[in-house]
Structure formats: C-alpha cells, structure tokens
Design a protein around this motif. Structure first.
Motif, PDB file in Angstrom:
ATOM      1  N   GLU A   3      51.312 -78.903  -9.043  1.00  0.00           N
ATOM      2  CA  GLU A   3      50.876 -79.842  -8.077  1.00  0.00           C
ATOM      3  C   GLU A   3      51.280 -80.014  -6.886  1.00  0.00           C
ATOM      4  OE1 GLU A   3      51.736 -80.330 -11.143  1.00  0.00           O
ATOM      5  OE2 GLU A   3      50.177 -81.117 -12.318  1.00  0.00           O
ATOM      6  N   SER A   4      52.790 -79.887  -6.765  1.00  0.00           N
ATOM      7  CA  SER A   4      53.353 -79.792  -5.354  1.00  0.00           C
ATOM      8  C   SER A   4      52.961 -78.311  -4.707  1.00  0.00           C
ATOM      9  CB  SER A   4      54.928 -79.775  -5.655  1.00  0.00           C
ATOM     10  OG  SER A   4      55.086 -80.889  -6.333  1.00  0.00           O
ATOM     11  N   TYR A   5      52.828 -77.300  -5.424  1.00  0.00           N
ATOM     12  CA  TYR A   5      52.585 -76.007  -4.998  1.00  0.00           C
ATOM     13  C   TYR A   5      51.093 -76.181  -4.023  1.00  0.00           C
ATOM     14  CZ  TYR A   5      50.860 -71.237  -4.298  1.00  0.00           C
ATOM     15  OH  TYR A   5      50.619 -69.938  -3.826  1.00  0.00           O
ATOM     16  N   GLU A  13      61.430 -70.914  -2.025  1.00  0.00           N
ATOM     17  CA  GLU A  13      61.890 -70.371  -3.121  1.00  0.00           C
ATOM     18  C   GLU A  13      60.925 -70.639  -4.268  1.00  0.00           C
ATOM     19  OE1 GLU A  13      63.892 -71.975  -1.170  1.00  0.00           O
ATOM     20  OE2 GLU A  13      65.208 -70.313  -0.441  1.00  0.00           O
ATOM     21  N   GLU A  14      60.596 -72.099  -4.215  1.00  0.00           N
ATOM     22  CA  GLU A  14      59.739 -72.557  -5.329  1.00  0.00           C
ATOM     23  C   GLU A  14      58.299 -71.989  -5.089  1.00  0.00           C
ATOM     24  OE1 GLU A  14      61.154 -77.172  -5.900  1.00  0.00           O
ATOM     25  OE2 GLU A  14      59.955 -76.509  -4.496  1.00  0.00           O
ATOM     26  N   SER A  15      57.677 -71.589  -4.048  1.00  0.00           N
ATOM     27  CA  SER A  15      56.518 -71.127  -3.607  1.00  0.00           C
ATOM     28  C   SER A  15      56.472 -69.708  -4.210  1.00  0.00           C
ATOM     29  CB  SER A  15      56.201 -71.041  -2.171  1.00  0.00           C
ATOM     30  OG  SER A  15      55.897 -72.369  -1.985  1.00  0.00           O
ATOM     31  N   THR A  16      57.663 -69.007  -4.027  1.00  0.00           N
ATOM     32  CA  THR A  16      57.747 -67.391  -4.288  1.00  0.00           C
ATOM     33  C   THR A  16      57.626 -67.566  -5.923  1.00  0.00           C
ATOM     34  OG1 THR A  16      59.028 -67.107  -2.637  1.00  0.00           O
ATOM     35  CG2 THR A  16      59.281 -65.598  -4.205  1.00  0.00           C
ATOM     36  N   SER A  20      54.629 -65.704  -8.167  1.00  0.00           N
ATOM     37  CA  SER A  20      54.908 -64.737  -9.158  1.00  0.00           C
ATOM     38  C   SER A  20      54.597 -65.194 -10.485  1.00  0.00           C
ATOM     39  CB  SER A  20      56.636 -64.540  -9.229  1.00  0.00           C
ATOM     40  OG  SER A  20      56.826 -63.820 -10.562  1.00  0.00           O
ATOM     41  N   LEU A  21      54.599 -66.258 -10.775  1.00  0.00           N
ATOM     42  CA  LEU A  21      53.843 -66.632 -12.163  1.00  0.00           C
ATOM     43  C   LEU A  21      52.308 -66.657 -11.994  1.00  0.00           C
ATOM     44  CD1 LEU A  21      55.732 -69.987 -12.873  1.00  0.00           C
ATOM     45  CD2 LEU A  21      56.077 -67.893 -14.017  1.00  0.00           C
ATOM     46  N   LEU A  22      51.623 -66.817 -10.756  1.00  0.00           N
ATOM     47  CA  LEU A  22      50.177 -66.841 -10.608  1.00  0.00           C
ATOM     48  C   LEU A  22      49.646 -65.053 -10.757  1.00  0.00           C
ATOM     49  CD1 LEU A  22      49.372 -68.984  -8.008  1.00  0.00           C
ATOM     50  CD2 LEU A  22      49.038 -69.574 -10.374  1.00  0.00           C
ATOM     51  N   THR A  23      50.662 -64.238 -10.390  1.00  0.00           N
ATOM     52  CA  THR A  23      50.427 -62.992 -10.396  1.00  0.00           C
ATOM     53  C   THR A  23      50.571 -62.226 -11.673  1.00  0.00           C
ATOM     54  OG1 THR A  23      50.981 -62.609  -8.279  1.00  0.00           O
ATOM     55  CG2 THR A  23      51.061 -60.744  -9.258  1.00  0.00           C
ATOM     56  N   ASN A  24      51.336 -62.671 -12.657  1.00  0.00           N
ATOM     57  CA  ASN A  24      51.606 -62.045 -13.925  1.00  0.00           C
ATOM     58  C   ASN A  24      50.969 -62.831 -15.035  1.00  0.00           C
ATOM     59  OD1 ASN A  24      53.354 -60.234 -12.659  1.00  0.00           O
ATOM     60  ND2 ASN A  24      55.216 -61.561 -12.448  1.00  0.00           N
ATOM     61  N   GLN A  25      50.806 -64.188 -14.645  1.00  0.00           N
ATOM     62  CA  GLN A  25      50.207 -64.821 -15.954  1.00  0.00           C
ATOM     63  C   GLN A  25      49.074 -65.592 -15.579  1.00  0.00           C
ATOM     64  OE1 GLN A  25      53.385 -67.032 -18.239  1.00  0.00           O
ATOM     65  NE2 GLN A  25      55.080 -66.261 -16.948  1.00  0.00           N
TER      66      GLN A  25
END
Length: 265
Positions: A3-5, A13-16, A20-25
């Motif tokens: 939600e924060s994203y 760092e949190e956005s990165t 990464s999670l959106l790309t891989n999962q």
C-alpha cells in the motif's frame, strides 16, 4: 508495504525490494493492481470540484513539484491544464495516462481544499444567521419597550384630561424665586403626577424631595428626577398643600433642608 509503495511513500530501498518482488513473483503484481484500483475508486467517489481559482493554484503547484522531482507528467503540462480548465477532468486524464499516483494526490488535495472551502462558507453563513437573529431579538425588545412607553403615556394623558384631576402650582420661595413645579392629582384614581419642574441644580450629595402637607404635618411624597417632563409620584390622602425641600441624597424621613417651592390646593 505494498500500500505504501502504491502511494509512493516507501523509501528507495523499500521500493527496490517491492519492484524485485513484482518482477519475480506475478502474484504481487496482481495485489498491487488491486490496491491501485481500490484507491482510484475511492478517490473518484469522494472527489469534489473546488473554486476555479483555488483549483488552478493547486494544480500549478503540483506541476511544479512534479517537474522538480522528475515525476513523468510531461504528457499534461501546466499550460495545457490551464487551457483545459483543470479539475476532475484533468485528473481523469492523468489516471488514463497511468500517472495514477499524481492523479490520486490531485484528487485528495482538491477534495480537501473543496471541503475546507465549503466549511468556511458554512461557518460564514452560520455567523450571518446568528447576527440576524441577534438583530431581530434587539428589534423585538425595542418594540416591546416602545409599546410599554406608549401605554404609560396614554394612561398619563387620560389622568390629565380627567375632569376630576386637580392642578397644584408650586411657586418659588425666597431662596429660589424663579423655581416652579406643577402637580396633577386625581383623588378617585389615587394618582399624582409632577411636571414642568424648574429647580436649581442640586449640590453634590443632595437631592430634592416632595412633601404632602396633611393636617399641617409633612408626609413623604417621594423623590423625583427634575429633568423628567412628567413623572408619577406618591399619592397621599388628605393632602391640602405640597412642598419641595433639598435633602440628603436618598431622601429623608422628615424635612431637614430648605424649602424651595410650595403650593396649596
């Protein structure tokens, strides 16, 4: 954190990490889309149109802020927004172009500004209404006071015009030869009025007092305001003369000062 994203308030760092999670999962990508849809629906449901001047000022500030931070809003420059009378329509354009974060911010800001504007209008209306109610109350009080004054004057005139009313002239004594006063006495109505009082100004701490003479003895007939044209005083049975003396302020039980005027029936 998703939600924060979506709201753009995560750290670098949190956005990165999220990206990464959106790309891989792919399942996280679906959750992000669902959050976006929910925010957009809420924003449209609660959006309000503020005044044009306020809306243009807010949008101009957002455009400048976006340009300074590198937010990709070039497809809808500020000059174009002003020509198109920006507001909810412009925000809808931003959403369509997938600048949904900026659109959400615009909608929320415009909604807040609009609510503040309406709240101020409401407070001003309430204050104006309270002022009008206060004025109406004051007018009603003044009307009641005038009605009471008129009724008193009507009763006084009725007594003066009554054939049974006697006129007593009180003439000045040697201490004040030009002093003068008039009494109107009606025995049947038991009412006595004093009028046309002409007496010297009373010294500090002194006050004039009216006396009715009954069987040769003075009886207190009351204090009075010598500046009032017509005023009611005490009605004393059996009075055959009246006098006015100068007494201590607040009156006296018996005459103690000099008599300034007197007169017989």
């Amino acid at each position: 954190m998703l939600e924060s994203y979506v709201l753009g308030i995560t750290s670098k760092e949190e956005s990165t990490l999220v990206e990464s999670l959106l790309t891989n999962q792919p399942e996280y990508q679906a959750q992000v889309e669902a959050i976006r849809d929910t925010l957009e629906a809420y924003a449209w449901q609660n959006a309000q149109e503020p005044p044009v001047s306020v809306r243009e000022k807010v949008l101009g500030s957002i455009q400048e802020l976006a340009a300074g931070q590198g937010v990709p809003v070039a497809e809808s420059p500020a000059s174009t927004l002003r020509i198109q009378r920006p507001g909810i329509s412009v925000t809808r354009s931003l959403v369509t172009s997938r600048n949904w974060v900026a659109a959400a911010v615009v909608i929320v800001v415009l909604s807040v500004v609009g609510n503040v504007f309406l709240f101020k209008r409401l407070k001003a209306s309430e204050e104006q209404l309270a002022s009008l109610e206060s004025q109406n109350t004051q007018l009603a009080n003044n009307l009641e006071a005038r009605k009471a004054s008129f009724e008193n004057a009507r009763q006084e005139i009725a007594v003066l015009q009554n054939p049974g009313t006697k006129l007593i002239k009180l003439k000045g004594e040697p201490i004040a030869p030009t002093a003068f006063a008039m009494l109107y006495s009606n025995d049947s109505k038991r009412e006595t009025y004093m009028a046309n009082v002409q007496l010297p100004a009373a010294p500090h701490g002194k006050q004039y007092q009216l006396w009715a003479i009954v069987d040769g003895k003075p009886v207190d007939a009351g204090l009075f305001d010598k500046n009032t044209s017509l005023q009611k005083v005490k009605s004393i049975d059996g009075a055959n003369a009246y006098a006015i003396s100068l007494e201590p302020e607040g009156g006296s039980g018996i005459p103690t000062g000099q008599v300034y005027v007197k007169g017989n029936l």
